[in-house]
Design a protein around this motif. Structure first.
Motif, mmCIF file in Angstrom:
data_model
loop_
_atom_site.group_PDB
_atom_site.id
_atom_site.type_symbol
_atom_site.label_atom_id
_atom_site.label_comp_id
_atom_site.label_asym_id
_atom_site.label_seq_id
_atom_site.Cartn_x
_atom_site.Cartn_y
_atom_site.Cartn_z
ATOM 1 N N GLY A 167 0.941 -1.198 -0.120
ATOM 2 C CA GLY A 167 0.098 -0.078 0.156
ATOM 3 C C GLY A 167 0.792 1.280 0.091
ATOM 4 N N PHE A 168 1.827 1.381 0.957
ATOM 5 C CA PHE A 168 2.700 2.625 1.193
ATOM 6 C C PHE A 168 3.351 2.963 -0.252
ATOM 7 C CE2 PHE A 168 6.523 4.757 1.923
ATOM 8 C CZ PHE A 168 5.964 6.043 2.715
ATOM 9 N N ARG A 169 4.042 2.046 -0.779
ATOM 10 C CA ARG A 169 5.042 2.464 -1.937
ATOM 11 C C ARG A 169 4.157 2.601 -3.203
ATOM 12 N NH1 ARG A 169 8.170 -3.454 -2.954
ATOM 13 N NH2 ARG A 169 6.641 -4.422 -3.934
ATOM 14 N N SER A 170 2.897 1.793 -3.318
ATOM 15 C CA SER A 170 2.082 2.072 -4.515
ATOM 16 C C SER A 170 1.481 3.129 -4.323
ATOM 17 C CB SER A 170 0.969 0.954 -4.360
ATOM 18 O OG SER A 170 1.588 -0.490 -4.408
ATOM 19 N N MET A 171 0.993 3.862 -3.245
ATOM 20 C CA MET A 171 0.323 5.054 -3.173
ATOM 21 C C MET A 171 1.284 6.219 -3.375
ATOM 22 S SD MET A 171 -2.464 6.658 -3.246
ATOM 23 C CE MET A 171 -3.411 4.968 -3.086
ATOM 24 N N LEU A 172 2.600 5.870 -2.829
ATOM 25 C CA LEU A 172 3.695 6.957 -2.971
ATOM 26 C C LEU A 172 3.895 7.077 -4.717
ATOM 27 C CD1 LEU A 172 5.720 8.937 -1.539
ATOM 28 C CD2 LEU A 172 7.197 6.796 -1.420
ATOM 29 N N ALA A 173 4.056 5.899 -5.242
ATOM 30 C CA ALA A 173 4.398 6.041 -6.591
ATOM 31 C C ALA A 173 2.995 6.998 -7.549
ATOM 32 C CB ALA A 173 4.484 4.714 -7.263
ATOM 33 N N VAL A 174 1.808 6.528 -7.090
ATOM 34 C CA VAL A 174 0.814 6.994 -7.594
ATOM 35 C C VAL A 174 0.657 8.772 -7.431
ATOM 36 C CG1 VAL A 174 -1.784 7.450 -7.371
ATOM 37 C CG2 VAL A 174 -0.837 5.115 -7.550
ATOM 38 N N ARG A 175 1.104 9.038 -6.427
ATOM 39 C CA ARG A 175 1.075 10.472 -5.978
ATOM 40 C C ARG A 175 2.303 11.075 -6.626
ATOM 41 N NH1 ARG A 175 -3.978 10.510 -4.735
ATOM 42 N NH2 ARG A 175 -4.468 9.860 -2.337
ATOM 43 N N LEU A 176 3.535 10.395 -6.607
ATOM 44 C CA LEU A 176 4.740 10.990 -7.392
ATOM 45 C C LEU A 176 4.594 11.381 -8.720
ATOM 46 C CD1 LEU A 176 7.710 9.360 -5.219
ATOM 47 C CD2 LEU A 176 7.062 11.674 -5.232
ATOM 48 N N PHE A 177 3.950 10.237 -9.507
ATOM 49 C CA PHE A 177 3.796 10.200 -11.039
ATOM 50 C C PHE A 177 2.494 10.655 -11.281
ATOM 51 C CE2 PHE A 177 7.543 7.423 -9.985
ATOM 52 C CZ PHE A 177 8.481 8.316 -10.554
ATOM 53 N N PRO A 178 1.982 11.699 -11.266
ATOM 54 C CA PRO A 178 0.552 11.974 -11.496
ATOM 55 C C PRO A 178 0.183 11.440 -12.953
ATOM 56 C CG PRO A 178 1.580 13.709 -12.172
ATOM 57 C CD PRO A 178 2.658 12.962 -11.390
ATOM 58 N N GLY A 179 -1.180 11.105 -13.067
ATOM 59 C CA GLY A 179 -1.837 10.271 -14.054
ATOM 60 C C GLY A 179 -3.026 9.973 -13.788
ATOM 61 N N VAL A 180 -2.972 9.166 -12.596
ATOM 62 C CA VAL A 180 -4.383 8.704 -11.734
ATOM 63 C C VAL A 180 -4.989 9.736 -11.407
ATOM 64 C CG1 VAL A 180 -5.388 7.191 -10.268
ATOM 65 C CG2 VAL A 180 -3.324 6.469 -11.848
ATOM 66 N N PRO A 181 -6.379 10.108 -11.578
ATOM 67 C CA PRO A 181 -7.044 11.232 -10.924
ATOM 68 C C PRO A 181 -7.090 11.031 -9.283
ATOM 69 C CG PRO A 181 -8.184 10.519 -12.749
ATOM 70 C CD PRO A 181 -7.301 9.606 -12.495
ATOM 71 N N PHE A 182 -6.914 12.236 -8.631
ATOM 72 C CA PHE A 182 -6.730 12.175 -7.192
ATOM 73 C C PHE A 182 -7.749 11.379 -6.643
ATOM 74 C CE2 PHE A 182 -7.247 14.268 -2.958
ATOM 75 C CZ PHE A 182 -6.122 13.943 -2.473
ATOM 76 N N TRP A 183 -9.198 11.820 -6.893
ATOM 77 C CA TRP A 183 -10.009 11.160 -6.361
ATOM 78 C C TRP A 183 -10.330 9.749 -6.735
ATOM 79 C CZ3 TRP A 183 -13.645 8.699 -9.454
ATOM 80 C CH2 TRP A 183 -13.502 9.135 -11.098
ATOM 81 N N ALA A 184 -9.918 9.139 -7.757
ATOM 82 C CA ALA A 184 -9.920 7.880 -8.093
ATOM 83 C C ALA A 184 -8.897 7.002 -7.317
ATOM 84 C CB ALA A 184 -9.701 7.717 -9.743
ATOM 85 N N ALA A 185 -7.738 7.576 -7.269
ATOM 86 C CA ALA A 185 -6.831 6.925 -6.248
ATOM 87 C C ALA A 185 -7.482 6.797 -4.784
ATOM 88 C CB ALA A 185 -5.471 7.834 -6.309
ATOM 89 N N ASN A 186 -7.971 7.949 -4.483
ATOM 90 C CA ASN A 186 -8.438 7.679 -3.037
ATOM 91 C C ASN A 186 -9.739 6.522 -2.669
ATOM 92 O OD1 ASN A 186 -7.093 10.090 -2.380
ATOM 93 N ND2 ASN A 186 -8.745 11.304 -2.817
ATOM 94 N N TYR A 187 -10.499 6.577 -3.767
ATOM 95 C CA TYR A 187 -11.780 5.441 -3.738
ATOM 96 C C TYR A 187 -10.967 4.124 -3.937
ATOM 97 C CZ TYR A 187 -14.586 9.653 -2.740
ATOM 98 O OH TYR A 187 -15.277 10.814 -2.282
#
Length: 257
Positions: A167-187
């Motif tokens: 979870g931590f490293r996956s979400m860190l990568a999602v936040r560092l490299f934008p592309g996935v919408p913020f709300w989509a990553a949250n849900y």
């Protein structure tokens, strides 16, 4: 003197009077039945909670469309709010706007334009973590039970496994490299089995570079040829391009599996 004696000469253990009363009382309480019990089960069922989540998010999105938060860029911050109070109010409004699907780049630019680079970055980061926490809590409470049984596709199962196990490293990568919408990553994180603390920590750390770049760009928007503005644009474009490359490589990796 023995409490009870069997006909064969044995003894039976005595039941304490208090325990006997409690057992009798428990046996006398009927299981909840009838219309009230059925209504309660329906109201708290996974699909009812998911429907409530959809209604809440739809109402929030409509509210944001009517409020038009982008007017802050043109009209500026209300004059009656200034200093630390304005920063706190903006951070709270930022968080609520992200839950209602307002794009973060717009809010980050507004933070820099209204409060400058440093204070704008602090307000935007606080709003980012607040909005992510609210969305995660809503999705986990109201949507997880109904949506998890639907994770049957290969890509969905792969994404769920990645978020649940790393979870931590996956979400860190999602936040560092934008592309996935913020709300989509949250849900998506809320539907997975990812922990709350790793999610918030990865969001806070991974959002710093991109948020800082937008805040600086918003603060220096009046001088688009300045080095700070150009560097900020580069810091926005490079991670976005890297995110596209990483996503493309992951796509081929998942297809190979």
């Amino acid at each position: 003197m023995l409490d009870a004696t069997t006909r064969s000469g044995g003894t039976a253990a005595a039941v304490p009077p208090v325990a006997a009363v409690e057992l009798a009382g428990a046996a006398a309480v009927p299981a909840p039945t009838g219309l009230a019990a059925r209504c309660t089960r329906v109201l708290f069922s996974p699909w009812s909670r998911l429907s409530l989540l959809v209604a809440v998010l739809a109402s929030a999105a409509v509210g944001m469309l009517l409020f038009e938060p982008q007017r802050l860029l043109a009209d500026g911050w209300p004059p009656q709010l200034s200093g630390a109070a304005a920063t706190v109010v903006f951070a709270v409004a930022y968080g609520l706007c992200t839950v209602a699907f307002v794009p973060r780049p717009l809010l980050n630019l507004a933070a820099g334009a209204l409060f400058g680079s440093q204070l704008g970055l602090a307000a935007a980061l606080a709003g980012t973590v607040l909005g992510a926490g609210l969305a995660f809590g809503l999705g986990r409470t109201l949507g997880q039970d109904a949506l998890r049984p639907l994770l049957r596709g290969r890509w969905l199962r792969a994404a769920d496994g990645q978020l649940s196990k790393h979870g931590f490293r996956s979400m860190l990568a999602v936040r560092l490299f934008p592309g996935v919408p913020f709300w989509a990553a949250n849900y998506c994180a809320a539907v997975s089995r990812m922990g709350y603390v790793p999610f918030l920590l990865a969001t806070a750390l991974g959002s710093i570079p991109n948020t800082a770049a937008y805040a600086v760009a918003g603060a220096r928007a009046s001088t688009p040829t300045s080095p700070a503005f150009l560097i900020a644009l580069a810091c926005i474009a490079v991670p976005a391009l890297a995110g596209v490359v990483v996503a493309w490589r992951k796509r081929h990796h998942l297809r190979g599996r």
